[in-house]
Design an enzyme around this catalytic site. Structure first.
Site, PDB file in Angstrom:
ATOM      1  N   GLU A 104      -6.128  27.638 -26.588  1.00  0.00           N
ATOM      2  CA  GLU A 104      -7.224  28.326 -25.805  1.00  0.00           C
ATOM      3  C   GLU A 104      -8.420  27.707 -25.661  1.00  0.00           C
ATOM      4  OE1 GLU A 104      -6.386  31.788 -28.381  1.00  0.00           O
ATOM      5  OE2 GLU A 104      -5.938  33.054 -26.619  1.00  0.00           O
ATOM      6  N   GLU A 124       1.232  32.633 -31.717  1.00  0.00           N
ATOM      7  CA  GLU A 124       0.596  33.788 -32.184  1.00  0.00           C
ATOM      8  C   GLU A 124       1.590  34.834 -32.224  1.00  0.00           C
ATOM      9  OE1 GLU A 124      -0.953  32.102 -29.949  1.00  0.00           O
ATOM     10  OE2 GLU A 124      -3.160  32.021 -30.070  1.00  0.00           O
TER      11      GLU A 124
HETATM   12  N1  3HC Z   1      -5.673  28.833 -40.240  1.00  0.00           N
HETATM   13  C1  3HC Z   1      -5.921  28.698 -41.631  1.00  0.00           C
HETATM   14  N2  3HC Z   1      -5.150  27.623 -42.410  1.00  0.00           N
HETATM   15  C2  3HC Z   1      -4.342  27.268 -41.908  1.00  0.00           C
HETATM   16  C3  3HC Z   1      -3.548  27.293 -40.459  1.00  0.00           C
HETATM   17  C4  3HC Z   1      -4.755  28.234 -39.759  1.00  0.00           C
HETATM   18  N3  3HC Z   1      -4.425  28.426 -38.500  1.00  0.00           N
HETATM   19  N4  3HC Z   1      -2.833  26.451 -40.071  1.00  0.00           N
HETATM   20  C5  3HC Z   1      -2.405  25.939 -41.261  1.00  0.00           C
HETATM   21  N5  3HC Z   1      -3.354  26.063 -42.055  1.00  0.00           N
HETATM   22  C6  3HC Z   1      -3.350  25.503 -43.625  1.00  0.00           C
HETATM   23  C7  3HC Z   1      -2.175  25.978 -44.260  1.00  0.00           C
HETATM   24  O1  3HC Z   1      -2.118  27.467 -45.027  1.00  0.00           O
HETATM   25  C8  3HC Z   1      -2.073  24.779 -45.326  1.00  0.00           C
HETATM   26  O2  3HC Z   1      -3.125  25.182 -46.527  1.00  0.00           O
HETATM   27  P1  3HC Z   1      -2.574  24.757 -47.960  1.00  0.00           P
HETATM   28  O3  3HC Z   1      -2.430  23.143 -47.926  1.00  0.00           O
HETATM   29  O4  3HC Z   1      -3.711  25.419 -48.638  1.00  0.00           O
HETATM   30  O5  3HC Z   1      -1.246  25.346 -48.356  1.00  0.00           O
HETATM   31  C9  3HC Z   1      -2.654  23.465 -44.604  1.00  0.00           C
HETATM   32  O6  3HC Z   1      -3.202  24.277 -43.656  1.00  0.00           O
HETATM   33  C10 3HC Z   1      -1.545  22.717 -44.084  1.00  0.00           C
HETATM   34  O7  3HC Z   1      -0.684  23.592 -43.244  1.00  0.00           O
HETATM   35  P2  3HC Z   1       1.069  23.053 -43.373  1.00  0.00           P
HETATM   36  O8  3HC Z   1       1.334  23.048 -44.775  1.00  0.00           O
HETATM   37  O9  3HC Z   1       1.539  24.090 -42.470  1.00  0.00           O
HETATM   38  O10 3HC Z   1       0.894  21.732 -42.526  1.00  0.00           O
HETATM   39  P3  3HC Z   1       1.939  21.190 -41.605  1.00  0.00           P
HETATM   40  O11 3HC Z   1       1.659  19.940 -41.273  1.00  0.00           O
HETATM   41  O12 3HC Z   1       3.444  21.510 -42.123  1.00  0.00           O
HETATM   42  O13 3HC Z   1       1.886  22.150 -40.097  1.00  0.00           O
HETATM   43  C11 3HC Z   1       0.895  23.238 -38.218  1.00  0.00           C
HETATM   44  C12 3HC Z   1       0.561  22.020 -39.487  1.00  0.00           C
HETATM   45  C13 3HC Z   1       1.640  23.027 -37.500  1.00  0.00           C
HETATM   46  C14 3HC Z   1      -0.591  23.352 -37.920  1.00  0.00           C
HETATM   47  C15 3HC Z   1       1.099  24.549 -39.302  1.00  0.00           C
HETATM   48  O14 3HC Z   1       0.050  24.659 -40.414  1.00  0.00           O
HETATM   49  C16 3HC Z   1       1.103  25.834 -38.332  1.00  0.00           C
HETATM   50  O15 3HC Z   1       1.846  26.252 -37.648  1.00  0.00           O
HETATM   51  N6  3HC Z   1      -0.302  26.331 -38.364  1.00  0.00           N
HETATM   52  C17 3HC Z   1      -0.578  27.668 -37.826  1.00  0.00           C
HETATM   53  C18 3HC Z   1      -0.615  27.465 -36.330  1.00  0.00           C
HETATM   54  C19 3HC Z   1      -0.798  28.861 -35.811  1.00  0.00           C
HETATM   55  O16 3HC Z   1      -0.148  29.710 -35.797  1.00  0.00           O
HETATM   56  N7  3HC Z   1      -1.915  28.981 -35.042  1.00  0.00           N
HETATM   57  C20 3HC Z   1      -2.386  30.201 -34.152  1.00  0.00           C
HETATM   58  C21 3HC Z   1      -3.207  30.765 -35.164  1.00  0.00           C
HETATM   59  S1  3HC Z   1      -3.753  32.653 -34.566  1.00  0.00           S
HETATM   60  C22 3HC Z   1      -4.641  32.266 -33.223  1.00  0.00           C
HETATM   61  O17 3HC Z   1      -5.214  31.231 -33.154  1.00  0.00           O
HETATM   62  C23 3HC Z   1      -5.198  33.514 -32.564  1.00  0.00           C
HETATM   63  C24 3HC Z   1      -6.224  33.187 -31.427  1.00  0.00           C
HETATM   64  O18 3HC Z   1      -5.187  33.429 -30.351  1.00  0.00           O
HETATM   65  C25 3HC Z   1      -7.430  34.113 -31.395  1.00  0.00           C
END
Ligand code: 3HC
Ligand code: NAI
Length: 697
Positions: A104, A124
């Site tokens: 975004e 999301e």
């Molecule tokens: N917020 C906070 N922490 C997050 C995060 C996020 N969005 N994404 C990942 N983390 C943290 C994980 O909890 C993990 O923490 P830890 O080491 O303490 O366990 C660390 O970052 C590493 O994450 P992964 O183990 O998942 O690492 P990978 O390399 O396997 O994957 C990733 C990376 C693809 C970015 C995966 O973490 C992921 O899918 N994250 C979520 C992405 C997501 O859903 N984003 C949308 C958020 S909602 C949003 O943006 C709302 C908006 O529209 C207003």
């Protein structure tokens, strides 16, 4: 200036770099840093701004840890609008994963460039919400409604090349994100390229949103966020202007943010990451793994071998005869062909694996060099003990000796070797090359580095690994046995298997328990019942025999075309088998039971409470370390609806006193089955929930 956003000048260009490891989540300090960076660039007379992420990725989304807490300014939508409204030319350079709020932010920039390995997405809905910072309004404007819905309702990650075709990216170029970004901005400035705010683009062309909403809702099996996302995208076409569409998106976003589904899905997200973090494994090095031995090439052995081959391991597969070994190879070849079909494997790699990576054997000597051997032979303790004694005799020092047993005592299996420290349970789920769950069962003498090796293997195979202790059925199958017993009791008392299956699929389970029996084969449950009866059932336990009658008639479920349901060739779903109810009615009459009506609500409630109660025992006894281990097991191995976050999250959301009240009420009719778990009683007495235990760990 906040430390999480760096600010530098490269001539006319202000460079804002995100420095918030591990994934540059857009927490409040990052949002403030970006806001301040834009303002500073404007006040210092820069002509353009470049935004990129340091470390492994561009922004991977909003900071999920802030969800459910009081909002802090600036909000992400306000930040995105501010970036888009800047009079400077704003460009983002993407690498890693530009997800959710990350994409975004990128969409609020005027141009976007990415490295070829970058992926973009709006995931999301998988967290129970919808994009809340203009994603549902800007993406349809740049990519069209169909493409935008394809991304937003599934949350799928899209490769840079596809995103370029869709118009989400303007350019894809190999290199360092900062460098390719700077070159691109310089080119744009030189060409006098105009600012290009997406909010000024024309409203996208509408589609039949009602039909799409219905289809997406149905596909979600009770999950609301993908369907609500359709309504938000609809607003991008129908709202009077961009601001009105954005206001609609915000309204829907906030509704979902307050929902139990959001709480459940966020719990699932963090639990999936927490399961493999065990304090006892800190600093313990796993053993090296290169060659894997698989003993038994039936359903499970072939699936496990496929999974290992797909992850790049060399596999030696041992069967009893040449014929059985070739049958196993055929199963593996067919699994690999499926992977090719799904685009997970190239045809060349498929051929290479079958020719060079898979070795078939009938002689135990072939296993002498393997680093880890997984046994998947018949579920019979004597056969397993013989296999382990042979493994002990031939395997090199340090080989991890694993069993895929579903129920048997791994301490007893370990006792058949002279090296019980090397023995561990690796319980895969069928089909093993597809299902994400791996239960890592730690026996009394399993060495810590063997446990660490189990988790390392799980990671390489792409599994979600959960630690479990030894008991009948470990975490998952033990809990399964309790809620299936509850379903059997409801059948005796008046519900039909078909009503139960329908009620539970409406609740969100992928399948009801009786359809699952048919899928797994009714003979498996039959064998388990015989085993339990032979060991001696408590006289207070309510046993039932109608299912045995089906097996005796040769109806073993899908594999025989008939079980609880009748399966027509080529169809996966069956029709209720009319021979089932008469068998049940005969048994009810013989037991003097007058059947009563059950509502779907009561069916779900009893089934879920039985599951929670046994799960509380499993945690209380230390078979599962934390409630979240149970939740992840049921989510990834048993088709539990993801948006409830697992049975113990469901219980927390219901309120534990209510769960305990139900058990107390039902114990008046069957005090043996409905005996509250001590941990549940304790938590209610302390006014605490299961999640409090997760936080303590
Ligand atoms: N917020 C906070 N922490 C997050 C995060 C996020 N969005 N994404 C990942 N983390 C943290 C994980 O909890 C993990 O923490 P830890 O080491 O303490 O366990 C660390 O970052 C590493 O994450 P992964 O183990 O998942 O690492 P990978 O390399 O396997 O994957 C990733 C990376 C693809 C970015 C995966 O973490 C992921 O899918 N994250 C979520 C992405 C997501 O859903 N984003 C949308 C958020 S909602 C949003 O943006 C709302 C908006 O529209 C207003
Ligand atoms: P299966 O009957 O399909 O396969 C067993 C295979 O082992 C057969 O091909 C047989 O030839 C071979 N075998 C038997 N004894 C052997 C020996 N001494 N040496 C070499 N090969 C031998 O059984 P399935 O379903 O694959 O189950 C295997 C194990 O996995 C069992 O312990 C079962 O409880 C467990 N399991 C099964 C699941 C399922 O859904 N089927 C799920 C999880 C675990």
């Amino acid at each position: 200036m906040s430390q999480v956003i760096g600010y530098e000048r490269e001539g006319d260009i202000a460079v804002l770099s995100a420095q918030n490891p591990p994934v540059n989540a857009l927490g409040v300090h990052v949002r403030r840093g970006l806001m301040a960076g834009i303002e500073r660039a404007e006040s210092e007379g820069a002509k353009a701004v470049l935004i990129y992420g340091q470390g492994r990725t561009y922004f991977a989304g909003a900071d999920i840890r802030e969800f459910g807490k009081p909002p802090q300014d600036p909000s992400l939508p306000v930040l995105c609008d501010r970036i888009e409204a800047s009079p400077l030319l704003v460009v983002s350079a993407l690498h890693g994963t530009a997800l959710g709020g990350g994409l975004e932010v990128a969409l609020s920039c005027h141009y976007r460039i990415a490295v070829p390995s970058a992926k973009v997405g709006l995931p999301e809905v998988n967290l129970g919400i919808i994009p809340g910072a203009g994603g549902t309004q800007r993406l349809p404007r740049v990519a069209g409604v169909d493409a935008a819905l394809g991304m937003i309702t599934t949350g799928r990650h899209v490769r840079a090349s596809e995103a370029l075709e869709m118009g989400v990216l303007d350019k894809v170029e190999d290199g360092d994100p900062r460098e390719i970004g700077l070159t691109y901005v310089r080119d744009l400035l030189e060409a006098d390229a105009p600012r290009r705010p997406v909010c000024d683009m024309a409203r996208p062309t509408p589609i039949d949103f009602d039909a799409t909403y219905d289809a997406v809702l149905k596909k979600g099996r009770g999950q609301l966020s993908p369907a609500i996302a359709v309504r938000a995208v609809q607003a991008s076409c129908e709202a009077e202007n961009f601001a009105a569409g954005q206001a609609r998106e915000r309204e829907l976003f906030l509704e979902l943010m307050a929902s139990d589904q959001r709480k459940g899905l966020i719990h699932a997200f963090f639990s999936e990451r927490a399961v493999s973090k065990l304090p006892e494994l800190q600093g313990i090095e796993p053993r090296d793994l290169d060659r894997i031995g698989v003993i038994g090439g039936g359903t499970m052995g072939a699936g496990i071998a496929t999974s290992a081959l797909l992850a790049g391991f060399r596999v030696v597969l041992l069967e009893m005869t040449q014929e059985a070994a070739h049958a196993a190879k055929d199963r593996i070849a067919s699994n690999l062909a499926g992977a090719v079909k799904r685009g997970k494997l190239s045809p060349e790699n498929q051929e290479d694996i079958l020719k060079n990576k898979l070795i078939l054997a009938t002689d135990y000597g072939a296993l002498s060099g393997v680093d880890l051997a997984i046994e998947a032979v018949f579920e019979d303790i004597e056969v397993k003990k013989q296999v382990f004694a042979q493994l002990d005799a031939v395997c090199k020092n340090g080989t991890v000796l694993a069993t895929n047993t579903s129920y048997l005592d791994i301490n007893e299996i370990a006792g058949s070797t002279g090296r019980p420290g090397d023995v561990i349970g690796l319980h895969f789920f069928s089909p093993a090359h597809v299902m994400k769950l791996l239960e890592i069962v730690v026996a009394d003498q399993t060495a810590p580095d063997v446990v660490a090796t189990g988790f390392a293997l799980g990671k390489r195979l792409g599994k979600v690994s959960v630690r479990a202790g030894v008991c009948d059925g470990f975490i998952g199958n033990r809990i399964l046995s309790a809620y299936r017993t509850c379903a059997d009791h409801m059948v005796l008392d008046g519900a039909s298997p078909f009503q139960i299956d329908t009620a539970l699929t409406r609740f969100g389970f992928a399948m009801g328990p009786f359809a699952v029996y048919d899928l797994a084969g009714l003979d498996i449950g039959w064998a388990a019942r015989k085993r339990k009866r032979a060991a001696g059932l408590d006289p207070r336990a309510r046993d039932s025999f109608y299912a045995d009658k089906l097996c005796e008639a040769g109806y073993l479920g899908q594999k025989t075309g008939k079980g609880y349901y009748i399966y027509e060739k080529g169809k996966r779903e069956g029709e209720p088998n009319p021979e089932v109810m008469p068998l049940i009615e005969t048994e009810r009459a013989a037991r003097g039971i007058s059947p009563r009506a059950f509502t779907d609500e009561e069916i779900v409630r009893r089934y879920m409470v039985a599951m929670v109660n046994e799960a509380a025992r499993v945690v209380g006894e230390g078979i599962a370390r934390r409630p979240l281990d149970v939740d992840v097991t049921l989510l990834y191995g048993y088709g539990f609806p993801c948006y409830w976050g697992g049975p113990l999250k469901w219980a927390d959301l219901q309120g534990l006193p209510k769960v305990l009240d139900d058990i107390d009420t039902w114990s008046e009719e069957d005090a043996y089955f409905w005996k509250p778990a001590p941990l549940l009683v304790q938590l209610v007495a302390d006014g605490r929930g299961f999640d409090d235990l997760n936080k303590e760990s």
